[in-house]
Design a protein around this motif. Sequence first.
Motif, PDB file in Angstrom:
ATOM      1  N   PHE A 127     -13.661  44.091  89.638  1.00 31.15           N
ATOM      2  CA  PHE A 127     -13.386  44.128  90.779  1.00 31.15           C
ATOM      3  C   PHE A 127     -13.634  42.881  91.515  1.00 31.15           C
ATOM      4  N   ASN A 180      -8.726  46.258  99.711  1.00 30.88           N
ATOM      5  CA  ASN A 180      -9.425  46.960  98.909  1.00 30.88           C
ATOM      6  C   ASN A 180      -9.271  48.499  99.369  1.00 30.88           C
ATOM      7  N   TRP A 182     -16.895  53.575  93.389  1.00 31.53           N
ATOM      8  CA  TRP A 182     -15.689  53.089  94.163  1.00 31.53           C
ATOM      9  C   TRP A 182     -14.876  54.315  94.556  1.00 31.53           C
TER      10      TRP A 182
END
Length: 252
Positions: free
Chosen positions: A153, A24, A232
């Motif tokens: 995601f 990530n 995000w």
Amino acid sequence: MHHVISGQGPVVILIHGLFGDLDNLKALGKELEEQFTVVRIDVLNHGCSPQVASMCYESLADAMAKLIRELDCKEAILIGHSMGGKIAMATALNYPHLVSKLVVADIAPVAYQSRHDKVFAALESMPLNDLKDRRQALAHMQSCGVDDGTAQFLLKSLTRAEQGFSWKMNLEGLKASYADIIDWPTFSGNYQGPCLFVRGGDSDYVTAEHRQAIMIQFPTVKAKTIEGTGHWLHAQKPAIFNRIVKDFITAD
């Protein structure tokens, strides 16, 4: 705790959020590895890390402290997003001597209301054994009311199995630990080291009502807002996010 190491220099540990894995914050890691030893981790119950029964922040901080000692460094810079930010904060509060600097992305040191019921329902109802491809998985997430960005995601944790697919994360363990993940325990002291909070301008995770809780626990805090981003922020405006973080951790 499963981790990947790259680069050389002072140790920086990157800690992802709920349902994520060590990829990530990979773009940030690449940005930092010329000047730092970058350690990207899979949080417990995520990716290739061990499955555990408890994810209270005290125990997650203990696991982080153990990792820092195993890396054979006196102290580390911790950078965490969302749940990873809470793990970084908990480690700084309980083990301040092991944390030289702290960066927290779009989360506050407070308890939150449940906000992942729809996501858990979509993940648990995914017909893993019957899935033919990721397109089918995405359609399932959309049918459960999960927005495209969140769905894409989440599907990064989907991996091919002998028949169909499986989740890399320990979904059962995360659901069982969810009350601890959204909670925030009471810590006895505060963290006096350099500390930066970065929030998304469109996110509701860090608001004015959290200011006092942040200041009490992290009195030296600096704050930045990246406009035009939500929760995000590191994925929506990576160049700006990475620059803000790098500038902070390289400053004297």
